[in-house]
Each structure stands twice: as C-alpha cells, then as structure tokens.
Design a protein around this motif. Structure first.
Motif, mmCIF file in Angstrom:
data_model
loop_
_atom_site.group_PDB
_atom_site.id
_atom_site.type_symbol
_atom_site.label_atom_id
_atom_site.label_comp_id
_atom_site.label_asym_id
_atom_site.label_seq_id
_atom_site.Cartn_x
_atom_site.Cartn_y
_atom_site.Cartn_z
ATOM 1 N N UNK A 295 -35.877 42.899 46.662
ATOM 2 C CA UNK A 295 -36.407 44.431 46.038
ATOM 3 C C UNK A 295 -36.345 45.611 47.017
ATOM 4 N N UNK A 296 -35.898 45.096 48.120
ATOM 5 C CA UNK A 296 -35.643 46.514 49.167
ATOM 6 C C UNK A 296 -34.206 46.980 48.902
ATOM 7 N N UNK A 297 -33.873 47.919 48.255
ATOM 8 C CA UNK A 297 -32.702 48.454 48.150
ATOM 9 C C UNK A 297 -31.985 48.374 49.417
ATOM 10 N N UNK A 298 -30.596 48.326 49.259
ATOM 11 C CA UNK A 298 -29.576 48.070 50.318
ATOM 12 C C UNK A 298 -29.793 47.380 51.447
ATOM 13 N N UNK A 299 -30.963 46.369 51.177
ATOM 14 C CA UNK A 299 -30.928 45.323 52.319
ATOM 15 C C UNK A 299 -30.781 43.948 51.711
ATOM 16 N N UNK A 305 -36.774 44.360 56.880
ATOM 17 C CA UNK A 305 -37.556 44.880 57.953
ATOM 18 C C UNK A 305 -39.112 45.016 58.032
ATOM 19 N N UNK A 331 -34.006 51.162 63.500
ATOM 20 C CA UNK A 331 -33.369 50.262 62.372
ATOM 21 C C UNK A 331 -33.213 49.104 63.516
ATOM 22 N N UNK A 398 -24.594 53.679 57.047
ATOM 23 C CA UNK A 398 -25.006 54.914 56.548
ATOM 24 C C UNK A 398 -24.409 55.404 55.398
ATOM 25 N N UNK A 401 -26.237 55.572 52.311
ATOM 26 C CA UNK A 401 -27.198 56.720 52.277
ATOM 27 C C UNK A 401 -26.399 58.080 51.927
ATOM 28 N N UNK B 87 -34.056 57.263 47.141
ATOM 29 C CA UNK B 87 -32.865 56.650 48.328
ATOM 30 C C UNK B 87 -33.916 56.910 49.603
ATOM 31 N N UNK B 89 -34.643 55.242 53.729
ATOM 32 C CA UNK B 89 -34.193 54.427 54.659
ATOM 33 C C UNK B 89 -35.055 53.229 54.937
ATOM 34 N N UNK B 90 -34.633 51.992 54.718
ATOM 35 C CA UNK B 90 -35.682 50.986 54.546
ATOM 36 C C UNK B 90 -36.144 50.505 56.071
ATOM 37 N N UNK B 91 -35.812 51.205 57.034
ATOM 38 C CA UNK B 91 -36.473 50.816 58.435
ATOM 39 C C UNK B 91 -37.265 51.962 58.873
ATOM 40 N N UNK B 130 -43.489 50.759 55.138
ATOM 41 C CA UNK B 130 -41.982 50.931 55.032
ATOM 42 C C UNK B 130 -41.526 50.716 53.453
ATOM 43 N N UNK B 131 -40.369 51.304 52.933
ATOM 44 C CA UNK B 131 -40.177 51.527 51.669
ATOM 45 C C UNK B 131 -40.341 50.177 51.138
ATOM 46 N N UNK B 132 -39.958 49.152 51.668
ATOM 47 C CA UNK B 132 -39.782 47.659 50.879
ATOM 48 C C UNK B 132 -41.341 47.337 50.464
ATOM 49 N N UNK B 139 -42.278 54.942 46.160
ATOM 50 C CA UNK B 139 -41.216 55.392 46.879
ATOM 51 C C UNK B 139 -40.836 56.824 46.119
#
Lengths: 579, 250
Positions: A295-299, A305, A331, A398, A401, B87, B89-91, B130-132, B139
């Motif tokens: 569900x976490x985009x782009x991961x 994390x 990160x 990146x 993004x 969009x 940053x997931x971290x 965090x976004x997740x 979000x």
C-alpha cells in the motif's frame, strides 16, 4: 475458473508481447533489442553452433574422468541436500511466497468473484509457469552440452525443481499462517513443524559431520563417493528422499532412467500441490498482509520504512544541497533494516572476502593481522568502486518523485548535486573507516613497505576515495537524466529483450564515461608524481591525489551545471513509460 | 501588478497526440476559476504545464509575470500545486514534509503556521506518521498542507476533494475560498460540478485539449447557444460538450 485463468494468462502474454513489439518503433528500444539479440547470439548460439558445441572448453582442458563420474553419482545427493537446506531456511526464516503476491487487479477482480480459494491458488500457480519455464530454459541453453535432447532434459528437470520449490514455499507460508488462525494455541503449535525440521537437520548434519570428521576425505573423488554413500543410507536416506527424487532427473540417463526419475519427481511435486491446496484457509489473511505492505506507494517489493528519530532536524535556512542530504539521511536511517543489511552486507562481505583472498595470495601474507588489514582494504575498495552501483538513493531513485521535484523552486544543478551528496557522504565514510582500520594492520600485510610509504598510500587513497565515488555517481545520475527511460528507477526492473539490451549499452556507456572523466585527473596526478617524486619521496602521493581530487571536483561541478538544463527538459512521460 | 496566471496559446503534445491545443486564459488575483471537462479533455496536462512539471510544446505560461520555462525558480516560488494523486516521500514524516516545504519556500514563522494548518486539516497527532501509515485521504491532506503552508499567490488544485471525508470536504471548500479572499489566484480542476458552481466565480470548459467555453455562469447562460441550459452548470456542461440529449434514467 481454469478457463478464466488461461484467458488472463494468454491475453496478458499476447498483449505484453504486442506492447513490447510496439515500443520497438522508438529508436532507444530498437537499439536495445538489437544489442540484446547480438549479445545472446554471440554468447549462446555461436557457442552452440561452433564445432564441438559447448564442449570446446572441455576438449582444451579435460577434467579428470573420475571426478566427473563421481560428481554424476553424487549429484542427486548434493543437489538434494541443497534443496533440503533451502527448505530448512524457508521454515526458519519465513517470508511471503511470491506465488501469493496477487496483483492489485487480481485482488479486485478475482477475490470478490464466486471462485474458491483453491482456484485462486491454481490461478497463481498457472500464472507463474511462464516465468519458471523461462528460468529453466535459459540455463539449459547455456548448459555445456552437445545434444538438444540433453538440453531439453535439463530444462524439464530444472522446471520441475523450480515449480516444486515455489509450491513448497507457498505451502510454508500458508501453513504458518493457518496455524495462527485456527485457535489460541496456534502460536505454540507453529513451533512443531520447525522442531521436526530441526530434528531432521540434526540427524543429517550429525551423520555427515561424523563421517567426514572421523575420516577426512583424501581427495574430491573420495569426498563425492563417500558423500553419496552417507546421504543415501540410514536415516538421512529417508529424510532426504523427496529432495533427492527431485534432483535425480538432472543426472539420470535418457530415456529409461530419466523417465522413471521424472515420474518420481512429478509425484513429489503433486504431493506438494495437494498440501498447498489443502492449506488454503489462510490465503486471504496472507494476501491482506501482502496488500498492506504494498500500500505504500513506490516502495513495492521493498521493506516499508519505520518512523525513527534520526537526530537531525532540518534547518529552515541554508543551501538546497544540504536539504537533499538530509532527505537522503532520513531514507537511509528509516529504509535500512535487518533484511536490507543482510542483502547488501552479504554481498559486501562476499566480495570483500574474495578480494582479501586475492590480496593475501598476491602479497604472500599470512596471519590474522594481515588478513584483517587486507579485509579492511577490500571493504574500502568495495565501498569506493562498487558502492555507487548499490547506493542508488540519488536521482536514480528520486526520478520516481519527479512530479514533485519539478514543482520545487530549486536550481536543477543544485538539485543534482544535492541528490548525490547523501550516498557520496555515506560511501566516503565507509571507505575512510575501512582505511583507518587497514592502516595500523598494514605492517603485517605489506611487510616490505616502509611506514612513510604505507601512510602516504593510505592518505592518498582517503583523498581519492570521495573523488572516485562522486565521479561514478555523476555518471550514473547523468545517465538517469539523459536516458530516463533506460535507467531502472528505484526498485523497478524493466523486462524484455530491449530493456536488457538497454542495460548492456548503459553499463558500457557508464564505464566509458567514467574512464573519460577520470583520465585528465589521473594524468595531472601522474605529472605531479613524476615532477616531485624525487623531492618528496613516498609523500608525493598525497599532493598527487589532492590534484586529482580537485580536478574531479571541478569536472563534477561543470557536469552538474551542464546537466541542469537537461534535467529541466526531462519529459515526465519518458520516466513514467519506463515503469 | 502582473496577472497571477497568464496562459498564452499553450500547446502540449505527447508524440503524435495533442493533449492541450491553443489554450489561452488568465486568472486574476482573488479569483477562483474552475477548470472542467470530460475525461481526457486535457485538464491535468494543463495544470501540470502550469506547475512546471510538463514543459509546454509551445506557448507561454506566466506566473506573476515569470515565465515557467525561462524563469522557473521565481515562477515556482509563487505557486502551489496540489495534485489529485498524493506524491509523498515514503520515509519522511508529516512534520518533516512540512519542514522540507518550509525550507524550500523560505517560510517564516513555521512552527505556528504548521500547528494551525495541522489543526485545520485534522492532522494533529499525525505529525510523526510516515505516509505508509496514513489513509489516502490523510495523505491528500498532507499534500494540501504542504501547498498551504506558504503564502502562494497562485494555487492550482487538481481534484482537491479526492479521498477526503465530508468534514474534510467542507473545510477544504472553506480553505480555498479563504485563500482567494486573501488575494490568491486559484485554479481548480474538478469533476464535481456542484463544487465548481459553489466556489468558482468563473469556469473554463475544455474538451479534447481545447477551450470550448470560458466565462461566469451568467455569461455562459446568456450565450445564445446555451440559453436553454438555464444557467445550471451541469446542463451547460452537457450542452457544451454535446451530451445534452443524455438524460439520467432512475
């Protein structure tokens, strides 16, 4: 459901091929495809069609016949033991089976549909076959063999092994989850299976160790002969039977022995399939867990994390480059965990140990101090030379993004430099730490070199390390900017012949660009060394390295300024298309 | 005083396909303009071109008089783009996203602004998430918060209400109006015609990459060819896009 599954598989395959053929209309994909075809032709088909086929090497340097015969005899036991170890690891370190990673569209379309869980598992099993077939056929093509029949035999045997292991790992995932689901005692009972496995490991390991510790093997042939005997007798024979049965077709002769061995291997596969289909009650639970991770985009396919205090609060004022360094640090702190450390740390240790062995052999050094010193040197080399390939938390990651980055009021050249700063700092830190460890131990490894020489070399390497790292990062990031559609961004791995060719071309291009970039600083450093060697002795290495590093710094500055306008012109669609 | 948003003969092509063609319009300070059109009309491409994400194939986009292509830094400093797909940053945590934005745009009085904004968008207590760990709506709120933490003179919203709950929708509506009253030029792309009708003073209707109508509701309703639409935006939209013969069957 079977018809629906086949329909999805056939239509998806057809459309995937069609879209890959369609994109060949773009020159970059066409060039990539041509490069890949040429590569395959030269590495596989030319070798196959050359006189003697894949046996040309063997005719040049024939291995001892006894070893080959012994290897053939002990092969099923060796491979069987390997499969057993993999199964043990699967139970001890459970992950999520790839077979259960339903795509989002599969979850949306098939889960609400009136089909059984078993049908869903069969669907995934069928869907994985194309990939597994490919994985079996490619080594069969590379396999050194003269006859097409033996290649086909190898491919079929490999395919059975791959399917069985895939199904078995799915069974492990489902079995563990279903034990937890059944009742409150599940958590306690889930240890029964690992306990049984541990018992089996103990029996097999004890037998093997006892056989070889008490009577060490005299040579490879002796080891192989006795290994086969040990594994194929007593309790280990019973424990390892299914694994050996799976491996036997690989080594069986055509046609009778192979067909009977194949029948037994298929029986093992069938047993695994039945086991998995009977453990289907935990399917939805597992799928929900995988979905939640996704569900976490782009991961995707990366570890999610965690919120960790990094001890570094971003200042509200300052150079933009430092902002990216902070972002990269966050990160790294939050993205790195035991799994990723194990993955990359394992590779680092493996390569460093290999380098250490080579260095030990080259310097004829002995002793633990020498070994440790050379290991530290190898780690510094790994961080400097291979680190930039691995630490991809710069624009290569990146660009995913890009939509957000493009709205930021930051000069493009500053953004590019900032993106490289994080990985450069970490890799330089690793290299410096390793060099710091290597220096005091260098006396044991390089006994003929004087202290001033060793100190000068260490200082020169410490000065050069950031230059080499940043030069590589510049080339990689330049490639990402100039060819955004060619560089695998983040965790993406574009598939297809054209994508593979692009990677080959890109790899060659990066190497050439790096040589071009490092040549002028190397020449300048060489001139300094030549001019002042007599005056400064070994210490000349330090100013020579300084000159080289400064020149690389100037080149990086110029390169990032030149890349700025190119970054501004990156077409978002070029990046998105690479996905 | 330059016009906050000026678009002149904007064209954006993707290969042989023209997503936006010969588009020109202005948005004045304190004005809220709705950008509507059927799927594939070119609304998102227009907004992305205005935000500097997509480079125009031809034409010009001026933000407060600064060309988004030749003077991107100054233009981007003045605008805030809130896309439909968050969009992040997931971290980075929610608070860190705001801090990052504050640094990028040199925001003064960050702490007080962030606190007020987090309360306004019901993100209080989520600062360290965090976004997740957030829902899609949350979000989306973080993206909006990053856009609003600075005093941008140009606000671009692409489907701003996607994923928000009814309370969030009401607050978002009020926020957009408040920002416009404070002097910002606002361009809102949405399929929610009632939202556009409620908050926008003017509407631009696009179809197949071209502008087919531009004006206040009264102006559009008074147009001879739209007189039958009876000043209802939905009817105007259906009429302009050639779907006025489609009546819903209940």
């Amino acid at each position: 459901m079977l018809i629906a599954s086949l329909y999805i598989i056939v239509c998806s395959a057809k459309n995937r091929i069609r879209s890959r053929l369609r994109r060949l209309r773009e020159p970059r994909y066409l060039v990539g495809a041509v490069a890949a075809v040429v590569y395959f032709y030269l590495t596989i088909f030319v070798r196959m069609r050359s006189p003697g086929g894949g046996r040309s090497r063997r005719t040049r340097q024939p291995p001892p016949e006894i070893s080959l015969a012994a290897l053939r005899a002990a092969g099923p036991s060796l491979v069987g033991l390997g499969l057993f170890v993999m199964m043990v690891l699967g139970w001890l370190f459970p992950g999520k089976s790839g077979l259960l990673e339903f795509t989002e569209s599969e979850v949306q379309f098939l889960f609400p549909a009136p089909v059984t869980r078993r049908s869903l598992i069969i669907h995934r099993l069928l869907r994985s076959q194309l990939g597994l077939l490919f994985a079996a056929i490619v080594p069969a093509l590379v396999f050194p063999s003269g006859s097409p029949a033996s290649r086909a035999k190898f491919a079929v045997s490999m395919w059975i092994i791959l399917v069985t292991m895939r199904v078995h790992f799915t069974g492990i995932t489902l079995a563990r989850a279903s034990l937890l689901l059944r009742d409150a005692d599940g958590r306690r009972r889930q240890w029964i299976a690992p306990a049984v496995i541990a018992g089996a490991v103990a029996v097999v390991a004890t037998t093997i160790v006892r056989a070889f510790v008490l009577h060490p093997a005299t040579d490879v042939g002796d080891f192989l002969n006795r290994f086969g005997e040990v594994v194929m007798s007593g309790a280990p024979r019973v424990i390892l039977w299914p694994f050996v049965a799976l491996a036997r077709p690989l080594f069986a002769a055509w046609p009778g022995p192979f067909l009977s061995a194949l029948a037994l291997a298929i029986a093992v596969l069938a047993l695994n399939v039945v086991w998995v289909l009977r453990s289907d009650d935990a399917l939805q639970e597992i799928t929900a867990q995988i979905e939640a991770q996704r569900d976490v985009p782009a991961v995707r396919s990366r570890v999610a994390p965690r919120t960790l205090a990094a001890g570094w609060t971003l200042s509200l004022h300052g150079r933009p480059e430092l902002l990216f360094m902070w972002k990269s640090a966050m990160e790294m702190v939050r993205g790195v965990n035991a799994v990723s450390l194990l993955r990359w740390g394992g590779a680092a240790v493996g390569i460093s140990v290999s380098l250490t062995s080579a260095l030990l052999s080259a310097t004829h050094s002995r002793g633990s101090a020498a070994a440790l010193g050379l290991l530290a040197l190898a780690i510094a080399g790994f961080a400097t030379l291979l680190g930039p390939q691995i630490a991809r938390n710069d624009l290569r990651e990146d660009l995913l993004h890009l939509e957000l980055l493009k709205t930021w009021p930051v000069r493009a050249s500053a953004l590019i430099r900032g993106e490289m700063l994080g990985p450069a700092a970490v890799l330089t830190g690793c290299a410096w730490l390793a060099l710091l460890c290597a220096l005091p131990l260098s006396a044991a490894a390089f006994t003929t070199r004087s202290l001033p020489m060793r100190v000068s070399v260490a200082l020169a390497l410490a000065i050069l390390a950031p230059a080499i790292i940043v030069a590589q990062l510049t080339v990689h990031n330049a490639a990402a900017i100039v060819f955004p559609g060619w560089v695998p961004l983040g965790t993406q791995r574009p598939r297809g012949l054209d994508a593979m060719g692009q990677r080959l071309i890109l790899f060659g291009g990066v190497i050439i660009a790096l040589w071009i970039m490092l040549a002028p600083p190397a020449v300048a450093a060489g001139l300094v060394w030549f001019a002042f060697q007599g005056l400064l002795g070994p210490a000349v290495l330090v100013p020579a390295a300084l000159v080289g590093t400064v020149l690389v710094g100037v080149e990086v500055l110029l390169a990032t300024e030149a890349l700025g306008p190119m970054y501004e012109r990156i077409d978002l669609s070029a990046v998105e298309r690479a996905d | 005083m330059p016009i906050p948003i000026r678009v002149e003969q904007l064209r954006r092509r993707f290969g042989a396909f023209t997503a936006v063609d010969d588009l020109s319009f202005d948005v004045s300070a304190a004005e809220i303009v709705g950008l509507i059109g059927p799927n594939g009309a070119g609304k998102t491409t227009t907004l992305r071109s205005l935000a500097g994400i997509l480079r125009p194939t031809s034409g010009q986009v001026l933000i407060d008089g600064h060309d988004i292509v030749s003077d991107p830094i100054e233009a981007k400093r003045r605008l805030a783009f809130m896309p439909d797909e968050p969009h992040l940053f997931e971290y980075l945590t929610v608070d860190e996203h705001l801090r990052l934005t504050a640094r990028l745009y040199s925001v003064n009085d960050f702490d007080n602004r962030a606190k007020a904004l987090l309360e306004e968008l019901e993100l209080t207590g989520k600062q360290r998430s965090l976004p997740g760990e957030l829902s899609r709506g949350m979000r989306q709120k973080v993206v909006i918060a990053c856009g609003l933490i600075r005093d941008a003179s140009v606000l671009l919203f692409d489907e701003p209400l996607t994923g928000l709950d009814p309370i969030g929708i009401r607050r978002m509506r009020a926020t957009i109006i408040a920002r416009a009253r404070a002097g910002a030029a606002v361009l809102v792309s949405s399929h929610l015609l009632h939202l556009v009708e409620e908050i926008c003073s003017r509407v631009i209707i696009m179809d197949r990459g071209r502008k087919i109508a531009d004006g206040t509701f009264a102006e559009l309703a008074m147009r001879a060819d739209l007189a039958a639409a009876d000043s209802n935006l939905e009817q105007i939209f259906m009429h302009v896009t050639g779907h006025d013969d489609e009546t819903p069957h209940v």
